[in-house]
Write a protein that holds these residues in place. Structure first.
Motif, PDB file in Angstrom:
ATOM      1  N   THR A  53       2.582 -37.418  17.857  1.00 51.02           N
ATOM      2  CA  THR A  53       2.499 -36.955  16.473  1.00 51.02           C
ATOM      3  C   THR A  53       1.471 -35.835  16.375  1.00 51.02           C
ATOM      4  O   THR A  53       0.660 -35.615  17.271  1.00 51.02           O
ATOM      5  N   ASP A  54       1.499 -35.139  15.240  1.00 50.56           N
ATOM      6  CA  ASP A  54       0.529 -34.062  15.018  1.00 50.56           C
ATOM      7  C   ASP A  54      -0.681 -34.584  14.242  1.00 50.56           C
ATOM      8  O   ASP A  54      -0.845 -35.801  14.067  1.00 50.56           O
ATOM      9  N   HIS A  55      -1.516 -33.675  13.746  1.00 53.39           N
ATOM     10  CA  HIS A  55      -2.753 -34.084  13.088  1.00 53.39           C
ATOM     11  C   HIS A  55      -2.525 -34.693  11.707  1.00 53.39           C
ATOM     12  O   HIS A  55      -3.468 -35.197  11.095  1.00 53.39           O
ATOM     13  N   PHE A  56      -1.290 -34.645  11.211  1.00 59.32           N
ATOM     14  CA  PHE A  56      -0.954 -35.332   9.966  1.00 59.32           C
ATOM     15  C   PHE A  56      -0.146 -36.607  10.222  1.00 59.32           C
ATOM     16  O   PHE A  56       0.319 -37.228   9.275  1.00 59.32           O
ATOM     17  N   GLY A  57       0.024 -36.955  11.478  1.00 57.54           N
ATOM     18  CA  GLY A  57       0.793 -38.144  11.816  1.00 57.54           C
ATOM     19  C   GLY A  57       2.295 -37.943  11.742  1.00 57.54           C
ATOM     20  O   GLY A  57       3.060 -38.911  11.757  1.00 57.54           O
ATOM     21  N   ARG A  58       2.747 -36.699  11.688  1.00 57.82           N
ATOM     22  CA  ARG A  58       4.181 -36.426  11.624  1.00 57.82           C
ATOM     23  C   ARG A  58       4.795 -36.448  13.015  1.00 57.82           C
ATOM     24  O   ARG A  58       4.201 -35.936  13.963  1.00 57.82           O
ATOM     25  N   ASP A  59       5.962 -37.051  13.119  1.00 56.97           N
ATOM     26  CA  ASP A  59       6.620 -37.212  14.411  1.00 56.97           C
ATOM     27  C   ASP A  59       7.063 -35.855  14.953  1.00 56.97           C
ATOM     28  O   ASP A  59       7.816 -35.120  14.292  1.00 56.97           O
ATOM     29  N   ILE A  60       6.614 -35.507  16.144  1.00 61.72           N
ATOM     30  CA  ILE A  60       6.877 -34.183  16.714  1.00 61.72           C
ATOM     31  C   ILE A  60       8.343 -34.023  17.089  1.00 61.72           C
ATOM     32  O   ILE A  60       8.931 -32.961  16.876  1.00 61.72           O
ATOM     33  N   LEU A  61       8.960 -35.072  17.648  1.00 61.97           N
ATOM     34  CA  LEU A  61      10.376 -34.976  18.002  1.00 61.97           C
ATOM     35  C   LEU A  61      11.223 -34.686  16.771  1.00 61.97           C
ATOM     36  O   LEU A  61      12.116 -33.831  16.808  1.00 61.97           O
ATOM     37  N   SER A  62      10.938 -35.379  15.673  1.00 61.12           N
ATOM     38  CA  SER A  62      11.697 -35.154  14.439  1.00 61.12           C
ATOM     39  C   SER A  62      11.490 -33.732  13.925  1.00 61.12           C
ATOM     40  O   SER A  62      12.422 -33.088  13.440  1.00 61.12           O
ATOM     41  N   ARG A  63      10.268 -33.223  14.052  1.00 63.83           N
ATOM     42  CA  ARG A  63       9.983 -31.875  13.577  1.00 63.83           C
ATOM     43  C   ARG A  63      10.635 -30.814  14.474  1.00 63.83           C
ATOM     44  O   ARG A  63      11.062 -29.769  13.992  1.00 63.83           O
ATOM     45  N   ILE A  64      10.707 -31.079  15.773  1.00 64.00           N
ATOM     46  CA  ILE A  64      11.385 -30.137  16.667  1.00 64.00           C
ATOM     47  C   ILE A  64      12.875 -30.075  16.349  1.00 64.00           C
ATOM     48  O   ILE A  64      13.479 -28.993  16.283  1.00 64.00           O
ATOM     49  N   LEU A  65      13.481 -31.244  16.139  1.00 67.26           N
ATOM     50  CA  LEU A  65      14.904 -31.268  15.804  1.00 67.26           C
ATOM     51  C   LEU A  65      15.158 -30.580  14.464  1.00 67.26           C
ATOM     52  O   LEU A  65      16.121 -29.810  14.319  1.00 67.26           O
ATOM     53  N   ALA A  66      14.300 -30.857  13.483  1.00 70.48           N
ATOM     54  CA  ALA A  66      14.470 -30.217  12.175  1.00 70.48           C
ATOM     55  C   ALA A  66      14.182 -28.722  12.247  1.00 70.48           C
ATOM     56  O   ALA A  66      14.832 -27.923  11.567  1.00 70.48           O
ATOM     57  N   GLY A  67      13.232 -28.340  13.086  1.00 70.60           N
ATOM     58  CA  GLY A  67      12.870 -26.932  13.196  1.00 70.60           C
ATOM     59  C   GLY A  67      13.854 -26.092  13.973  1.00 70.60           C
ATOM     60  O   GLY A  67      13.766 -24.854  13.942  1.00 70.60           O
ATOM     61  N   SER A  68      14.796 -26.717  14.677  1.00 70.58           N
ATOM     62  CA  SER A  68      15.786 -25.942  15.428  1.00 70.58           C
ATOM     63  C   SER A  68      16.644 -25.096  14.496  1.00 70.58           C
ATOM     64  O   SER A  68      17.045 -23.981  14.844  1.00 70.58           O
ATOM     65  N   ARG A  69      16.908 -25.604  13.306  1.00 71.26           N
ATOM     66  CA  ARG A  69      17.690 -24.824  12.340  1.00 71.26           C
ATOM     67  C   ARG A  69      16.889 -23.628  11.844  1.00 71.26           C
ATOM     68  O   ARG A  69      17.426 -22.534  11.680  1.00 71.26           O
ATOM     69  N   TRP A 237       0.109 -32.438  23.395  1.00 74.90           N
ATOM     70  CA  TRP A 237       1.541 -32.543  23.085  1.00 74.90           C
ATOM     71  C   TRP A 237       1.901 -31.854  21.761  1.00 74.90           C
ATOM     72  O   TRP A 237       3.047 -31.471  21.565  1.00 74.90           O
ATOM     73  N   ALA A 238       0.936 -31.679  20.875  1.00 74.87           N
ATOM     74  CA  ALA A 238       1.235 -31.089  19.575  1.00 74.87           C
ATOM     75  C   ALA A 238       1.691 -29.635  19.691  1.00 74.87           C
ATOM     76  O   ALA A 238       2.477 -29.156  18.870  1.00 74.87           O
ATOM     77  N   SER A 239       1.197 -28.917  20.712  1.00 69.72           N
ATOM     78  CA  SER A 239       1.610 -27.528  20.943  1.00 69.72           C
ATOM     79  C   SER A 239       2.568 -27.380  22.112  1.00 69.72           C
ATOM     80  O   SER A 239       3.457 -26.526  22.085  1.00 69.72           O
ATOM     81  N   VAL A 240       2.382 -28.195  23.140  1.00 68.83           N
ATOM     82  CA  VAL A 240       3.153 -28.022  24.370  1.00 68.83           C
ATOM     83  C   VAL A 240       4.630 -28.298  24.148  1.00 68.83           C
ATOM     84  O   VAL A 240       5.496 -27.516  24.581  1.00 68.83           O
ATOM     85  N   PHE A 241       4.971 -29.366  23.450  1.00 69.84           N
ATOM     86  CA  PHE A 241       6.381 -29.706  23.285  1.00 69.84           C
ATOM     87  C   PHE A 241       7.137 -28.705  22.400  1.00 69.84           C
ATOM     88  O   PHE A 241       8.261 -28.323  22.738  1.00 69.84           O
ATOM     89  N   PRO A 242       6.581 -28.225  21.298  1.00 72.53           N
ATOM     90  CA  PRO A 242       7.267 -27.137  20.576  1.00 72.53           C
ATOM     91  C   PRO A 242       7.378 -25.872  21.417  1.00 72.53           C
ATOM     92  O   PRO A 242       8.397 -25.168  21.352  1.00 72.53           O
ATOM     93  N   GLY A 243       6.348 -25.572  22.218  1.00 70.36           N
ATOM     94  CA  GLY A 243       6.434 -24.412  23.103  1.00 70.36           C
ATOM     95  C   GLY A 243       7.524 -24.571  24.142  1.00 70.36           C
ATOM     96  O   GLY A 243       8.241 -23.610  24.461  1.00 70.36           O
ATOM     97  N   LEU A 244       7.679 -25.786  24.678  1.00 69.26           N
ATOM     98  CA  LEU A 244       8.755 -26.043  25.634  1.00 69.26           C
ATOM     99  C   LEU A 244      10.121 -25.917  24.968  1.00 69.26           C
ATOM    100  O   LEU A 244      11.083 -25.467  25.604  1.00 69.26           O
ATOM    101  N   ALA A 245      10.217 -26.310  23.710  1.00 72.13           N
ATOM    102  CA  ALA A 245      11.487 -26.173  22.989  1.00 72.13           C
ATOM    103  C   ALA A 245      11.867 -24.697  22.857  1.00 72.13           C
ATOM    104  O   ALA A 245      13.039 -24.327  23.038  1.00 72.13           O
ATOM    105  N   ILE A 246      10.886 -23.845  22.554  1.00 72.52           N
ATOM    106  CA  ILE A 246      11.146 -22.407  22.472  1.00 72.52           C
ATOM    107  C   ILE A 246      11.600 -21.875  23.828  1.00 72.52           C
ATOM    108  O   ILE A 246      12.583 -21.129  23.925  1.00 72.52           O
ATOM    109  N   THR A 247      10.894 -22.264  24.881  1.00 74.52           N
ATOM    110  CA  THR A 247      11.229 -21.794  26.230  1.00 74.52           C
ATOM    111  C   THR A 247      12.628 -22.237  26.633  1.00 74.52           C
ATOM    112  O   THR A 247      13.422 -21.438  27.163  1.00 74.52           O
TER     113      THR A 247
END
Length: 263
Positions: A53-69, A237-247
């Motif tokens: 999760t991030d610093h607000f406790g939001r699930d990173i996987l859910s945010r990556i999936l939502a952010g793909s759009r 993980w808060a930055s690395v996983f979104p960065g990996l999604a971009i890559t």
């Protein structure tokens, strides 16, 4: 009319799957990507939060999936618009009058000489943040690229034997374009489309990272990378996983794109 073989191109199929997937991915989010959880702030990856999760406790996987759009989807839409407009202008430049070719060629060269991120940043800064403005900015950036590539390719195709034969039989210019030129041109446009989508994903992520695209609470991948930088030492993980999604998204759209020209 496009060449029927282009629809069986594995590269096109992969692009279509990725493009459709980025729009339906938010439906598969295991949690609400905007839900704040005070009891799970900066939680490490676990069975409950697969990517943490991030610093607000939001699930990173859910945010990556939502952010793909927001990230990949907008890139696809912008490049599609650029591909249509740029290809039409490139064909018009190659088959039109000498002065028209000169004018459009100088226009393409003038826009092409500026870095894409700077042009997009300037347009978004003037028009303001918003999905429509981001799509418009990215489309303006990539129109001259498609125009230059299409013009150069059509100049080669128009002197080929089958186009010369079609002219000799009295075929109208529009029939020659749609029946003989565009089918050959479609593979070149497809390859360029994949390359530009990859660059557009990076550009959109950069605009989000700089804070000129999207709202701070939106799950855009660039915003997620920026938000996680301050916590990188304790919660990588808060930055690395979104960065990996971009890559990964860039690799998926650009891998094998050059080979698709020859298929």
């Amino acid at each position: 009319m496009t060449n029927p073989s282009v629809w069986r191109n594995p590269y096109l199929i992969r692009l279509m799957v990725l493009g459709i997937g980025c729009f339906i991915a938010p439906w598969f989010s295991p949690m609400d990507p905007l839900a704040i959880n005070d009891t799970a702030m900066l939680a490490a990856p676990s069975w409950h939060h697969w990517l943490g999760t991030d610093h607000f406790g939001r699930d990173i996987l859910s945010r990556i999936l939502a952010g793909s759009r927001q990230t990949v989807g907008l890139a696809f839409v912008a490049v599609f618009i650029a591909a249509v407009l740029g290809s039409l202008l490139g064909i018009a430049a190659a088959l039109g009058t000498r002065w028209g070719d000169l004018l459009l060629g100088r226009l393409f060269d003038g826009l092409y000489c500026f870095p894409d991120i700077l042009v997009a940043l300037a347009i978004v800064a003037v028009l303001g943040p918003g999905d429509t403005n981001i799509v418009f900015a990215l489309a303006v950036v990539y129109v001259p690229i498609f125009g230059r590539v299409t013009r150069a390719r059509v100049l080669t195709i128009r002197s080929s034997d089958f186009v010369t034969a079609a002219r000799a039989t009295g075929s109208p210019k529009l029939r020659i374009v749609f029946r003989h030129i565009i089918p050959v041109l479609s593979h070149t446009i497809l390859a360029q489309f994949g390359l530009c989508v990859g660059f557009a994903i990076l550009a959109q992520a950069a605009l989000s990272y700089l804070g000129v695209a999207g709202q701070p609470d939106q799950p855009a991948w660039g915003i997620m990378v920026k938000d996680g930088v301050d916590w990188l030492e304790h919660a990588w993980w808060a930055s690395v996983f979104p960065g990996l999604a971009i890559t990964l998204a860039v690799l998926l759209v650009q891998w094998d794109s050059e080979l698709s020209k020859d298929r």
